[in-house]
Design an enzyme around this catalytic site. Structure first.
Site, short mmCIF file in Angstrom:
data_model
loop_
_atom_site.label_atom_id
_atom_site.label_comp_id
_atom_site.label_asym_id
_atom_site.label_seq_id
_atom_site.Cartn_x
_atom_site.Cartn_y
_atom_site.Cartn_z
CG LEU A 129 -48.82 -20.63 12.81
CD1 LEU A 129 -49.54 -19.18 12.22
CD2 LEU A 129 -48.75 -21.79 11.55
CE LYS A 149 -40.97 -19.93 21.55
NZ LYS A 149 -40.19 -20.93 22.53
N GLY A 150 -39.81 -15.45 17.33
CA GLY A 150 -38.54 -14.53 16.87
C GLY A 150 -38.50 -13.52 18.39
N GLY A 208 -41.89 -11.88 20.08
CA GLY A 208 -42.84 -12.92 20.38
C GLY A 208 -42.86 -14.30 19.55
CE LYS A 266 -44.42 -10.55 15.79
NZ LYS A 266 -43.71 -10.34 14.40
CG ASP A 275 -34.80 -8.94 9.90
OD1 ASP A 275 -33.61 -10.17 9.86
OD2 ASP A 275 -35.66 -9.83 11.37
N1 LIG Z 1 -49.62 -14.30 9.16
C1 LIG Z 1 -48.90 -15.20 8.84
N2 LIG Z 1 -49.60 -16.96 8.46
C2 LIG Z 1 -48.84 -17.92 8.88
N3 LIG Z 1 -47.45 -17.49 8.70
C3 LIG Z 1 -46.70 -16.74 9.76
C4 LIG Z 1 -47.82 -15.67 9.56
N4 LIG Z 1 -46.87 -14.31 10.55
C5 LIG Z 1 -45.74 -15.37 10.59
N5 LIG Z 1 -45.64 -16.47 10.38
C6 LIG Z 1 -44.68 -17.38 10.72
O1 LIG Z 1 -43.85 -17.37 12.01
C7 LIG Z 1 -43.20 -16.68 11.51
C8 LIG Z 1 -42.24 -15.90 12.69
O2 LIG Z 1 -42.84 -14.78 12.85
P1 LIG Z 1 -41.88 -13.08 13.02
O3 LIG Z 1 -43.17 -12.02 12.19
O4 LIG Z 1 -40.79 -13.55 12.27
O5 LIG Z 1 -41.61 -13.40 14.13
P2 LIG Z 1 -40.46 -11.96 14.96
O6 LIG Z 1 -41.57 -10.92 14.32
O7 LIG Z 1 -40.92 -12.52 16.27
O8 LIG Z 1 -39.28 -12.85 14.41
C9 LIG Z 1 -42.40 -16.74 10.09
O9 LIG Z 1 -41.69 -17.36 9.56
C10 LIG Z 1 -43.96 -16.97 9.64
O10 LIG Z 1 -43.38 -18.96 8.95
#
Ligand SMILES: Nc1ncnc2c1ncn2[C@@H]1O[C@H](COP(=O)(O)OP(=O)(O)O)[C@@H](O)[C@H]1O
Lengths: 236, 291
Positions: B24, B26-27, B30, B46, B135
């Site tokens: 879905l 990447k950040g 992870g 995650k 953020d």
């Molecule tokens: N619970 C969720 N349901 C649907 N999509 C999600 C969910 N959590 C994250 N995403 C998708 O994954 C992307 C990255 O998640 P995020 O938590 O921001 O990662 P990181 O903390 O590693 O940056 C988000 O922009 C979102 O589009």
């Protein structure tokens, strides 16, 4: 753990290429780790995509050095450097705490049930901000860095400013490599808390020559030993 | 970061199995996967090598249990694969678009402000628990248009008020703009929210770059943003608005129709002038006739 003293010693390598001169950087990193110094690295990626080999080397160095690896474009270096700094401190503490737990209760953090780890996470995060830090940045100033050097300099100054917000004392030193007149390395700035001193050291740096990453890691180790000689046996 | 192909993640402690369907996002911490579980159905998972980050984020999301804006979290576990230990938590999969995707469709000004006010209220809620959401960017905000519901997905950046900011995106970061320290306080939060509002108003994240207050004013002007609104944004950027609560109150006072009203006024004036002219012509013709 009960007495909150001790210093974290770490180095972070900022590089855009594979080492090509001097001793093997993976060996040097392993030595540093054995001496209680964590070695992390940030690999700068170019648009003209770098080969697998460069990435493999960054991974191998940080694995041997007990640190973390990350990659970014030069325009994101500032943030990557700051996040990496804090993560490395916490990572080092995690390893130390984990070892201590193992010696006290016979199991490390990953052998504790996930739900019960929060207290330890809190401890590490809190302590991570308060512990004193000896920190060497190893900046690759080989020829390929020419068009990235100004940005990198600015990021290092920003980092110094941000580190002042920590509750613990942070002393930063900067080694650039290669050095001048055929020297492998150049101590651009010895441990300091003064941004102006750091700026002076940075101002003189020019990009040229090859990439002696291994010798630079050794030099950083020596810098830490010299500074920390009487306490070099004292880990957290 | 990890270029592995795998299809099942199995928890070491609680033995639940998750079949990975797709990546879905990447950040910094992870990766987030869409996965299925035989009882829980579709979930978001995650996964990271960082025990600290995963444990911390899981704990933070749990704090907001019952608040509609946070996803439900199911469990925290480890996964061992090829001799490496990974850490993960499983949460509710949130359907819909993130704000960046939602912005690709044109939104009228009123809708943008409405969405932003909901976001502000959520941030205010978080700030009241003593934390700053540093953020707060588009990718972390999910929009459900039909229900006008906003959900946040990334809780990794939250820090207690008074501490150093851990994660940030330069555009939303006061310090990168040279407008204050990178410390978690209420005005830092207001700053990042104001940038978010600006990108909404400009219909694009990429059109807004780090600059100065005057460059901000120019961007807003180009996008026909009412003067009172752009003044408010500038105040927020300068640290003159003390909290998201105050920001919200001030926003409510702003009359979005300001521009339109002046337009209407212009039309009215035009009409009056036109009828006066008509009258004049009529009178002139009359006079001529009389002669
Ligand atoms: N619970 C969720 N349901 C649907 N999509 C999600 C969910 N959590 C994250 N995403 C998708 O994954 C992307 C990255 O998640 P995020 O938590 O921001 O990662 P990181 O903390 O590693 O940056 C988000 O922009 C979102 O589009």
């Amino acid at each position: 753990m009960e007495k909150e003293t001790g210093i974290i010693k770490q180095m972070i390598i900022i590089t855009d290429g594979k080492s090509n001169i001097g001793i093997n950087p993976v060996e040097a990193a392993a030595k540093a780790k054995a001496a209680g110094i964590t070695v992390s690295a940030i690999g700068i990626i170019d648009n003209e995509c770098k080969g697998e080999e460069d990435i493999m080397e960054v991974e191998a160095i940080t694995k041997a050095g007990g640190g973390l690896a990350d990659y970014c474009y030069i325009q994101d270096l500032g943030m990557t450097l700051q996040v990496m700094t804090q993560k490395t401190v916490n990572h080092t503490l995690e390893c130390i705490v984990s070892k201590q737990l193992k010696s006290i209760i016979g199991k490390d953090i990953t052998n504790m049930e996930p739900q019960s780890r929060m207290k330890i996470v809190e401890f590490i995060e809190n302590y991570g901000d308060r512990v004193d830090l000896l920190y060497v940045i190893l900046l690759d100033t080989s020829k390929s860095m020419a068009n990235k050097l100004d940005t990198a300099k600015k990021c290092i100054i920003d980092l110094m400013e941000a580190l002042k917000n920590r509750k613990g004392v942070t002393k930063l030193a900067l080694i650039s490599y290669p050095g001048e007149n055929g020297n492998y390395i150049n101590t651009a700035c010895d441990f300091t808390t003064d941004t102006d001193v750091l700026k002076e050291g940075l101002n003189l740096l020019r990009a040229r020559g090859g990439t002696p990453t291994g010798p630079a890691i050794e030099a950083a180790m020596n810098l830490i030993f010299e500074y920390d000689a009487p306490a070099s046996l004292r880990y957290v | 970061m990890y270029n592995r192909k795998f299809d099942t993640v199995k928890g070491k402690w609680y033995k639940n199995e998750y079949r990975i369907l797709k990546l879905l996002g990447k950040g910094g911490i992870g990766e987030i996967y869409l996965a299925t579980h035989e009882k829980r159905g579709l979930v978001a998972l995650k996964l990271s090598k960082s025990m600290l980050s995963i444990t911390r984020e899981y704990d933070t999301i749990k704090k907001y249990k019952g608040k509609g804006f946070a996803p439900i979290v199911y469990e925290l576990d480890d996964w061992q694969c090829n001799g490496e230990t990974y850490h993960f938590f499983v949460m509710e999969y949130i359907k819909g678009y993130n704000l960046a995707e939602a912005m690709k469709k044109h939104m009228p000004l009123e809708l943008k402000i409405r969405i932003f006010m909901i976001i502000l209220r959520i941030i205010e809620d978080i700030n009241e628990t003593g934390l700053i959401y540093s953020d707060i960017k588009h990718e972390n905000i999910m929009v459900d248009y039909n229900n006008m519901v906003i959900r946040l997905v990334d809780f990794g950046s939250l820090v207690p008020i008074g501490e150093n900011i851990k994660e940030y995106t330069p555009l939303y970061d006061r310090c990168s703009w040279g407008l204050g320290p990178r410390v978690a306080d209420l005005t830092y939060q207001v700053f990042s929210a104001a940038i978010l509002l600006m990108t909404l108003l400009a219909d694009s994240v990429s059109l807004v770059g780090i600059g100065s207050i005057s460059s901000v004013l120019k961007t807003l002007e180009k996008n026909n943003v009412p003067k009172s609104l752009s003044n408010l944004i500038c105040k927020a950027l300068k640290g003159q608005i003390k909290s998201c609560h105050v920001f919200l109150e001030k926003l409510k006072d702003i009359d979005l129709n300001e521009k339109k009203k002046t337009c209407r006024l212009n039309i009215a004036l035009d009409a009056i002038i036109a009828s006066l002219l008509f009258l004049l012509v009529a009178v002139l013709i009359k006079i001529r006739h009389l002669n």
